[in-house]
Design an enzyme around this catalytic site. Structure first.
Site, mmCIF file in Angstrom:
data_model
loop_
_atom_site.group_PDB
_atom_site.id
_atom_site.type_symbol
_atom_site.label_atom_id
_atom_site.label_comp_id
_atom_site.label_asym_id
_atom_site.label_seq_id
_atom_site.Cartn_x
_atom_site.Cartn_y
_atom_site.Cartn_z
ATOM 1 N N ALA A 1 0.846 -1.196 0.000
ATOM 2 C CA ALA A 1 0.000 0.000 0.000
ATOM 3 C C ALA A 1 0.878 1.242 0.000
ATOM 4 O O ALA A 1 0.452 2.305 0.457
ATOM 5 C CB ALA A 1 -0.934 -0.003 1.212
ATOM 6 N N HIS B 1 -5.757 2.593 -5.177
ATOM 7 C CA HIS B 1 -4.928 3.605 -4.504
ATOM 8 C C HIS B 1 -5.762 4.423 -3.509
ATOM 9 O O HIS B 1 -5.890 5.643 -3.615
ATOM 10 C CB HIS B 1 -4.268 4.536 -5.526
ATOM 11 C CG HIS B 1 -3.003 5.161 -4.997
ATOM 12 N ND1 HIS B 1 -1.941 5.494 -5.796
ATOM 13 C CD2 HIS B 1 -2.627 5.522 -3.741
ATOM 14 C CE1 HIS B 1 -0.972 6.016 -5.066
ATOM 15 N NE2 HIS B 1 -1.374 6.054 -3.811
ATOM 16 N N LEU B 2 -6.264 3.718 -2.493
ATOM 17 C CA LEU B 2 -7.149 4.338 -1.503
ATOM 18 C C LEU B 2 -6.430 4.681 -0.198
ATOM 19 O O LEU B 2 -7.085 5.057 0.774
ATOM 20 C CB LEU B 2 -8.315 3.386 -1.191
ATOM 21 C CG LEU B 2 -9.226 3.013 -2.360
ATOM 22 C CD1 LEU B 2 -10.337 2.074 -1.887
ATOM 23 C CD2 LEU B 2 -9.818 4.249 -3.011
ATOM 24 N N GLU C 1 -0.721 3.666 -13.120
ATOM 25 C CA GLU C 1 -2.056 4.017 -12.633
ATOM 26 C C GLU C 1 -2.640 5.141 -13.482
ATOM 27 O O GLU C 1 -1.892 6.022 -13.922
ATOM 28 C CB GLU C 1 -1.989 4.441 -11.155
ATOM 29 C CG GLU C 1 -1.532 3.344 -10.209
ATOM 30 C CD GLU C 1 -1.497 3.791 -8.748
ATOM 31 O OE1 GLU C 1 -1.870 4.964 -8.461
ATOM 32 O OE2 GLU C 1 -1.105 2.992 -7.887
#
Length: 513
Positions: free
Chosen positions: A229, A278-279, A260
Site C-alpha cells: 500500500a 490507490h485508496l 495508474e
C-alpha cells in the site's frame, strides 16, 4: 486590504471555515487553466491538490502570491525552484495521510488472510461457500515490514497488537531505534525466508523499484501473503502473479500499481488477490487533516510567522556570508557521505570554522536524508527525520575546510570534505573537483588498464564521462576514482562497472538540481 486565498480544488469544510475567519476565500476550478491564470493576480495564497499545476507561468501571473499550499503530500505539480526564486513559500501536509495509509495496509493484510473480498463477492452472487474460504490467523505469525519510516512504524505498532513477531528491513534505521519499537532488523533475504506476511512501506526510488521480484519471491517462505500500500512498482507485478499462480505465494493485497490508473491485470483474475484503486489516503479524516494542516500553514505564512511545514523554507535570520556560502556545499557533502558510506551514519560530526554554524548541521542532514526518504527534506523536518532514525549530529571547531565525518553502526567511519564549490576529499583521499552532476566513486587496487575498462563499459551503456580524477596512496595500492558523468547511472550498471574492475566499494550520487 484583506488577503485573498484562492482555493482551486475541493477542501474540507472545516479548513474553509478556518480560512474565512481571516481571509477572503475565492474558489476557482484549478484544472481550467485560463480561469486559474485570471484569478491568480489577486491571490496572496493558493491552495491546491493534484489537479492544479502551479508552474513558472502561473507564478509569473501571481504578483501578490506569498504561499502555495498543497493539501496532500506530493508536490509534483508545483515548480518549487521557481517558487523559491520568486520568494514564494511552498507548503504541504506530509503527515496528513500516514494513519490512513497504515490502516489500509492492515486492512489489506486481514482481507488477504481471511479471503474477505472473494467470499463477499461469492455470497453476493448467491453462493454460500464456507469451506472454500478457510483463512489463516495472524496471531503468532511473523510479519515482515519492508521500510520502517513513519507509515511502516505505524503499521508495525498496529500489528504488534495481534501478537505477532515483527521483522523489518530498512538499511537506514539504526538497530537501537528498531529495538525501541519491538522490531528485529534483518536483511531482506532473511525477512523473506521467515515472514508469513510482508507489508511494503518504502518510497519509490531507482533503488527500490522492483525490490521484490522473481529472485526475492523465490526465497519466500511457503504460504507468504504480501501487501503493498506504499508505491507501485516496488513489487514486480508480473513475478508476483506467476508466484501466486504457481502457489509459491498464498495471497496478495495491493493498493498501488506500477502504472495508474490500472483496470486490467493478470492479478485481477486471481481469487487470492485483493486490490483497491490507490485508496491509502482516501479517508474523510486524511482529507480533513490535509485541509486543516494547509489552512493553518497559510494563516502562519500570511501573518509572516514561522511555517513548520515549508518545504523551501529559508534559513531565516542574518547569516555570516562565509556560512551562507557553505550551505549548498554542506547539503551536497551530506549526499556524498550517505552514498559512499552505503548506509546512513549513526553519528555525524561537522567540522568548520566560524560562529552561528548550526544551520550547516541542518544542511548536512538535508543531504544525508534526501536520497533515502520519500518526502521533501527541509531545514525544518531534517531534525525530526534524524530523531526518528536515531542519527545524532554535532558541530566542532575546524578550519576553512568543511569536513563531515560519519560513524556507521558497523563501526566504520567515513569522511568527506569540501570548500565552496569544491569537493576536496573522501576519507584520506585528496580530490579537487566540482560537486555537480552525477558522480561515481570507485575504490579498487591501482593497476594499469582500469581507466580504459571503465570508459568502455560506461560507453557501451551510453553514459558519457565529463571528468575523471584518480587519487591513490601509493602506486599499486588502494585507489579512489571519481567520475562525473552526463546522465543517471542505474544500480545494475554501477554493479557491472564495479565487477569489471574488481571494485571493493562503488557508489553513485546524483547532485543535479
Amino acid at each position: 486590504m484583506t488577503p485573498v486565498v484562492l482555493v482551486t480544488e475541493e477542501l474540507a469544510a472545516a479548513a474553509l471555515d478556518v480560512l474565512a475567519e481571516d481571509f477572503e476565500v475565492v474558489k476557482v476550478d484549478g484544472s481550467h487553466r485560463a480561469a486559474l491564470l485570471e484569478a491568480l493576480p489577486d491571490a496572496h495564497a493558493v491552495i491546491i491538490r493534484s489537479a492544479t499545476r502551479i508552474d513558472a507561468e502561473a507564478l509569473s501571473a501571481a504578483g501578490r502570491l506569498k504561499v502555495v499550499a498543497r493539501a496532500g503530500v506530493g508536490l509534483d505539480n508545483v515548480d518549487v525552484p521557481a517558487a523559491t526564486a520568486r520568494g514564494v513559500l511552498v507548503v504541504n501536509a506530509p503527515t496528513s495521510n500516514i494513519v490512513s495509509a497504515a490502516e489500509q495496509a492492515v486492512a489489506l493484510l486481514l482481507a488477504v488472510a481471511r479471503h474477505t473480498a472473494s467470499a463477499s463477492a461469492a455470497l453476493k452472487g448467491g453462493a454460500w461457500k464456507r469451506s472454500a474460504y478457510t483463512g489463516v490467523e495472524v496471531h503468532g505469525k511473523t510479519v515482515g515490514v519492508v521500510g520502517l519510516g513513519r507509515i511502516g512504524v505505524l503499521f508495525a505498532q498496529r500489528m504488534a497488537a495481534f501478537g505477532v513477531r515483527l521483522l523489518a528491513y530498512d538499511p537506514y534505521v539504526q538497530p537501537a531505534r528498531a529495538a525501541q519499537l519491538g522490531v528485529q532488523l534483518t536483511g531482506l533475504d532473511q525477512l523473506l525466508r521467515e515472514s508469513d506476511f510482508i507489508s511494503v512501506h518504502l518510497p519509490r526510488t531507482p533503488e527500490t523499484v522492483g525490490l521484490i521480484g522473481e529472485k526475492e519471491l523465490a526465497l519466500a517462505k511457503p504460504g507468504l501473503r504480501i501487501v503493498n500500500a506504499a508505491r507501485g512498482g516496488l513489487v514486480d507485478e508480473r513475478a508476483l502473479a506467476e508466484a501466486l499462480i504457481e502457489g509459491r505465494v498464498a495471497g496478495a493485497g495491493l493498493d498501488v500499481f506500477e502504472s495508474e490508473p490500472l483496470t486490467a491485470s493478470p492479478l485481477f483474475a486471481l481469487d487470492n488477490v485483493v486490490v483497491t484503486p490507490h485508496l491509502g489516503a482516501s479517508t474523510v479524516e486524511a482529507q480533513d487533516k490535509a485541509g486543516l494542516a494547509v489552512a493553518h500553514s497559510v494563516q502562519l505564512a500570511l501573518r509572516g510567522e514561522f511555517v513548520p511545514e515549508a518545504v523551501n523554507v529559508r534559513a531565516g535570520g542574518p547569516l555570516e556570508e562565509d556560512i551562507r556560502a557553505l550551505l549548498p556545499l554542506a547539503e551536497k557533502l551530506g549526499r556524498v557521505l550517505t552514498a559512499v558510506a552505503g548506509h546512513l551514519a549513526a553519528r555525524v560530526t561537522v567540522e568548520v570554522a566560524g560562529e552561528d554554524t548550526g544551520i550547516l548541521e541542518l544542511a548536512v542532514l538535508k543531504g544525508l536524508f534526501a536520497p533515502v526518504v520519500s518526502e521533501p527534506v527541509t531545514f525544518v523536518n531534517a531534525p525530526r527525520l534524524a530523531a526518528e532514525r536515531g542519527v545524532t549530529v554535532e558541530t566542532v571547531p575546524g578550519d576553512q575546510t568543511l569536513r563531515i565525518r560519519g560513524a556507521l553502526p558497523d563501526g566504520r567511519s567515513v569522511s568527506v570534505a569540501g570548500r565552496p564549490a569544491k569537493l576536496v576529499g573522501v576519507d584520506d583521499f585528496d580530490l579537487d573537483l566540482t560537486p555537480d552532476g552525477v558522480l561515481l566513486f570507485l575504490r579498487y587496487t591501482d593497476r594499469p588498464g582500469v581507466v580504459g575498462r571503465i570508459g568502455t563499459t560506461l560507453g557501451r551503456a551510453g553514459v558519457n564521462i565529463a571528468a575523471m580524477q584518480v587519487a591513490r596512496r601509493a602506486a599499486g595500492g588502494e585507489a579512489l576514482m571519481t567520475l562525473t558523468v552526463d546522465s543517471a547511472v542505474e544500480p545494475d550498471l554501477l554493479a557491472k562497472v564495479a565487477a569489471e574492475i574488481g571494485s571493493s566499494r562503488a557508489a553513485v550520487v546524483d547532485l543535479r538540481g
